[in-house]
Design a protein around this motif. Structure first.
Motif, PDB file in Angstrom:
ATOM      1  N   GLU A  14       0.818  -1.219   0.000  1.00 22.37           N
ATOM      2  CA  GLU A  14       0.000   0.000   0.000  1.00 22.37           C
ATOM      3  C   GLU A  14       0.850   1.266   0.000  1.00 22.37           C
ATOM      4  OE1 GLU A  14      -3.935  -1.734   2.352  1.00 22.37           O
ATOM      5  OE2 GLU A  14      -2.398  -0.644   3.478  1.00 22.37           O
ATOM      6  N   GLN A  15       2.068   1.168   0.507  1.00 25.44           N
ATOM      7  CA  GLN A  15       2.967   2.324   0.578  1.00 25.44           C
ATOM      8  C   GLN A  15       3.748   2.541  -0.715  1.00 25.44           C
ATOM      9  OE1 GLN A  15       2.823   4.344   3.290  1.00 25.44           O
ATOM     10  NE2 GLN A  15       1.179   2.928   3.826  1.00 25.44           N
ATOM     11  N   VAL A  16       3.781   1.554  -1.591  1.00 27.08           N
ATOM     12  CA  VAL A  16       4.626   1.617  -2.782  1.00 27.08           C
ATOM     13  C   VAL A  16       4.365   2.851  -3.651  1.00 27.08           C
ATOM     14  CG1 VAL A  16       5.146   0.445  -4.980  1.00 27.08           C
ATOM     15  CG2 VAL A  16       5.239  -0.817  -2.822  1.00 27.08           C
ATOM     16  N   PRO A  17       3.130   3.239  -3.969  1.00 31.03           N
ATOM     17  CA  PRO A  17       2.949   4.413  -4.837  1.00 31.03           C
ATOM     18  C   PRO A  17       3.611   5.686  -4.278  1.00 31.03           C
ATOM     19  CG  PRO A  17       0.909   3.174  -4.700  1.00 31.03           C
ATOM     20  CD  PRO A  17       1.840   2.572  -3.682  1.00 31.03           C
ATOM     21  N   ASP A  18       3.452   5.947  -2.999  1.00 31.58           N
ATOM     22  CA  ASP A  18       4.091   7.125  -2.404  1.00 31.58           C
ATOM     23  C   ASP A  18       5.609   6.984  -2.418  1.00 31.58           C
ATOM     24  OD1 ASP A  18       1.712   8.477  -1.886  1.00 31.58           O
ATOM     25  OD2 ASP A  18       1.516   7.586   0.117  1.00 31.58           O
ATOM     26  N   GLN A  19       6.105   5.791  -2.192  1.00 30.29           N
ATOM     27  CA  GLN A  19       7.547   5.564  -2.194  1.00 30.29           C
ATOM     28  C   GLN A  19       8.127   5.705  -3.602  1.00 30.29           C
ATOM     29  OE1 GLN A  19       7.281   1.783  -0.152  1.00 30.29           O
ATOM     30  NE2 GLN A  19       8.116   2.691   1.719  1.00 30.29           N
ATOM     31  N   ARG A  21       7.010   7.805  -5.808  1.00 30.43           N
ATOM     32  CA  ARG A  21       7.105   9.255  -5.989  1.00 30.43           C
ATOM     33  C   ARG A  21       8.360   9.807  -5.312  1.00 30.43           C
ATOM     34  NH1 ARG A  21       1.562   8.656  -6.601  1.00 30.43           N
ATOM     35  NH2 ARG A  21       0.965   8.462  -4.432  1.00 30.43           N
ATOM     36  N   GLN A  22       8.674   9.301  -4.139  1.00 32.79           N
ATOM     37  CA  GLN A  22       9.899   9.735  -3.448  1.00 32.79           C
ATOM     38  C   GLN A  22      11.136   9.405  -4.284  1.00 32.79           C
ATOM     39  OE1 GLN A  22      10.066   7.915   0.434  1.00 32.79           O
ATOM     40  NE2 GLN A  22       8.092   8.749   1.060  1.00 32.79           N
ATOM     41  N   LEU A  23      11.152   8.237  -4.869  1.00 34.41           N
ATOM     42  CA  LEU A  23      12.295   7.835  -5.693  1.00 34.41           C
ATOM     43  C   LEU A  23      12.407   8.695  -6.948  1.00 34.41           C
ATOM     44  CD1 LEU A  23      11.981   3.997  -5.285  1.00 34.41           C
ATOM     45  CD2 LEU A  23      13.925   5.394  -4.557  1.00 34.41           C
ATOM     46  N   LEU A  24      11.289   8.980  -7.579  1.00 36.20           N
ATOM     47  CA  LEU A  24      11.315   9.814  -8.780  1.00 36.20           C
ATOM     48  C   LEU A  24      11.788  11.235  -8.464  1.00 36.20           C
ATOM     49  CD1 LEU A  24       8.061   8.585 -10.544  1.00 36.20           C
ATOM     50  CD2 LEU A  24      10.433   8.045 -11.154  1.00 36.20           C
ATOM     51  N   ALA A  25      11.580  11.673  -7.238  1.00 38.72           N
ATOM     52  CA  ALA A  25      12.047  12.993  -6.824  1.00 38.72           C
ATOM     53  C   ALA A  25      13.570  13.063  -6.717  1.00 38.72           C
ATOM     54  CB  ALA A  25      11.406  13.390  -5.493  1.00 38.72           C
ATOM     55  N   GLN A  26      14.239  11.915  -6.756  1.00 40.21           N
ATOM     56  CA  GLN A  26      15.708  11.864  -6.707  1.00 40.21           C
ATOM     57  C   GLN A  26      16.339  11.967  -8.097  1.00 40.21           C
ATOM     58  OE1 GLN A  26      17.093   8.360  -4.630  1.00 40.21           O
ATOM     59  NE2 GLN A  26      15.568   8.596  -3.026  1.00 40.21           N
ATOM     60  N   ASN A  27      15.551  12.284  -9.099  1.00 45.07           N
ATOM     61  CA  ASN A  27      16.025  12.277 -10.475  1.00 45.07           C
ATOM     62  C   ASN A  27      17.268  13.143 -10.686  1.00 45.07           C
ATOM     63  OD1 ASN A  27      15.682  11.413 -13.248  1.00 45.07           O
ATOM     64  ND2 ASN A  27      15.147  13.537 -13.659  1.00 45.07           N
ATOM     65  N   ASP A  28      17.308  14.334 -10.127  1.00 42.00           N
ATOM     66  CA  ASP A  28      18.466  15.223 -10.315  1.00 42.00           C
ATOM     67  C   ASP A  28      19.735  14.610  -9.724  1.00 42.00           C
ATOM     68  OD1 ASP A  28      16.851  17.029 -11.644  1.00 42.00           O
ATOM     69  OD2 ASP A  28      16.569  18.319  -9.900  1.00 42.00           O
ATOM     70  N   ALA A  29      19.614  14.015  -8.554  1.00 43.15           N
ATOM     71  CA  ALA A  29      20.771  13.372  -7.929  1.00 43.15           C
ATOM     72  C   ALA A  29      21.238  12.174  -8.761  1.00 43.15           C
ATOM     73  CB  ALA A  29      20.425  12.928  -6.511  1.00 43.15           C
ATOM     74  N   THR A 143      11.188  -0.249   3.498  1.00 41.88           N
ATOM     75  CA  THR A 143      10.052  -1.065   3.085  1.00 41.88           C
ATOM     76  C   THR A 143      10.306  -2.506   3.495  1.00 41.88           C
ATOM     77  OG1 THR A 143       8.599  -1.578   1.205  1.00 41.88           O
ATOM     78  CG2 THR A 143      10.971  -1.581   0.767  1.00 41.88           C
ATOM     79  N   ASP A 144       9.345  -3.331   3.268  1.00 41.37           N
ATOM     80  CA  ASP A 144       9.476  -4.762   3.520  1.00 41.37           C
ATOM     81  C   ASP A 144      10.465  -5.369   2.522  1.00 41.37           C
ATOM     82  OD1 ASP A 144       7.791  -7.090   4.985  1.00 41.37           O
ATOM     83  OD2 ASP A 144       8.387  -7.748   2.980  1.00 41.37           O
ATOM     84  N   GLU A 145      11.148  -6.418   2.927  1.00 38.58           N
ATOM     85  CA  GLU A 145      12.097  -7.074   2.022  1.00 38.58           C
ATOM     86  C   GLU A 145      11.428  -7.552   0.737  1.00 38.58           C
ATOM     87  OE1 GLU A 145      15.539  -9.361   3.990  1.00 38.58           O
ATOM     88  OE2 GLU A 145      13.899  -9.441   5.448  1.00 38.58           O
ATOM     89  N   PHE A 146      10.151  -7.961   0.819  1.00 41.77           N
ATOM     90  CA  PHE A 146       9.450  -8.432  -0.368  1.00 41.77           C
ATOM     91  C   PHE A 146       9.123  -7.315  -1.346  1.00 41.77           C
ATOM     92  CE2 PHE A 146       8.237 -12.190   2.287  1.00 41.77           C
ATOM     93  CZ  PHE A 146       8.820 -13.144   1.471  1.00 41.77           C
ATOM     94  N   THR A 147       9.012  -6.092  -0.883  1.00 38.12           N
ATOM     95  CA  THR A 147       8.681  -4.988  -1.784  1.00 38.12           C
ATOM     96  C   THR A 147       9.908  -4.166  -2.181  1.00 38.12           C
ATOM     97  OG1 THR A 147       8.012  -3.671   0.132  1.00 38.12           O
ATOM     98  CG2 THR A 147       6.267  -4.791  -1.089  1.00 38.12           C
ATOM     99  N   PHE A 148      11.059  -4.419  -1.577  1.00 35.14           N
ATOM    100  CA  PHE A 148      12.272  -3.699  -1.956  1.00 35.14           C
ATOM    101  C   PHE A 148      12.554  -3.804  -3.461  1.00 35.14           C
ATOM    102  CE2 PHE A 148      16.763  -3.009  -2.615  1.00 35.14           C
ATOM    103  CZ  PHE A 148      17.038  -1.901  -1.830  1.00 35.14           C
TER     104      PHE A 148
END
Length: 184
Positions: A14-19, A21-29, A143-148
């Motif tokens: 359930e947390q994956v969509p928000d996570q 978005r967090q990852l996509l925000a790292q695009n510049d880095a 996150t959980d190991e299964f969703t990493f």
């Protein structure tokens, strides 16, 4: 899997969509990281168990769109080949999520460092030790190991994309690739 464990995995999903978005925000880095390694000829990607396919996919994407030699390999087997090829010029991306195989994966990381190869660790956000051990760190939300793996592939795909663009490759039309559904 116990019902309790299954519920924990569902909550993580359930947390994956928000996570994401967090990852996509790292695009510049990720673009900056790609600039430091875009001239390299060889990359190695290591992952253990459920993260091994993520290492394979990371290597595949880099090969497909940037035309850089890249190998995905099971971290537990790295002494059977890839370690002989690692040099200061060959970055190694290691999936190092916190969990039951964390210490073993850190041991693999140390082996790579002993060959002076740059280590790009894909690690769990909040990992206090990884920054001191790796050359570069890409953090994935806790996150959980299964969703990493669902989250871990995103920075690897973006890294491949930026390396390809920096190398002047057409990421929309990679050479010699065709959709498998159109080729017999």
């Amino acid at each position: 899997m116990s019902p309790r464990r299954g519920l924990a995995v569902l909550r993580a999903l359930e947390q994956v969509p928000d996570q994401v978005r967090q990852l996509l925000a790292q695009n510049d880095a990720l673009r900056e990281l790609a600039a430091r390694y875009a001239d390299r000829r060889d990359f190695y990607f290591l992952g253990r168990q459920i993260n091994f396919p993520v290492a394979l996919e990371g290597a595949l994407k880099l090969k497909e769109i940037s035309y850089v030699h890249a190998e995905g390999y099971p971290a537990a087997e790295m002494k059977h080949g890839p370690i002989a090829l690692m040099t200061p010029e060959s970055p190694c991306v290691i999936l190092t999520p916190q969990g039951f195989l964390y210490e073993k994966t850190l041991s693999n990381l140390e082996e790579v460092r002993a060959r002076q190869a740059p280590v790009i660790a894909l690690a769990t956000e909040g990992d206090p030790a990884i920054a001191a051990k790796a050359t570069e760190v890409l953090y994935v939300p806790r996150t959980d190991e299964f969703t990493f793996p669902l989250l871990g592939i995103i920075p690897l795909q973006l890294l491949a994309y930026h390396i390809a663009v920096l190398r002047g490759c057409d990421v929309d039309k990679p050479r010699n690739l065709a959709k498998s559904v159109t080729v017999e």
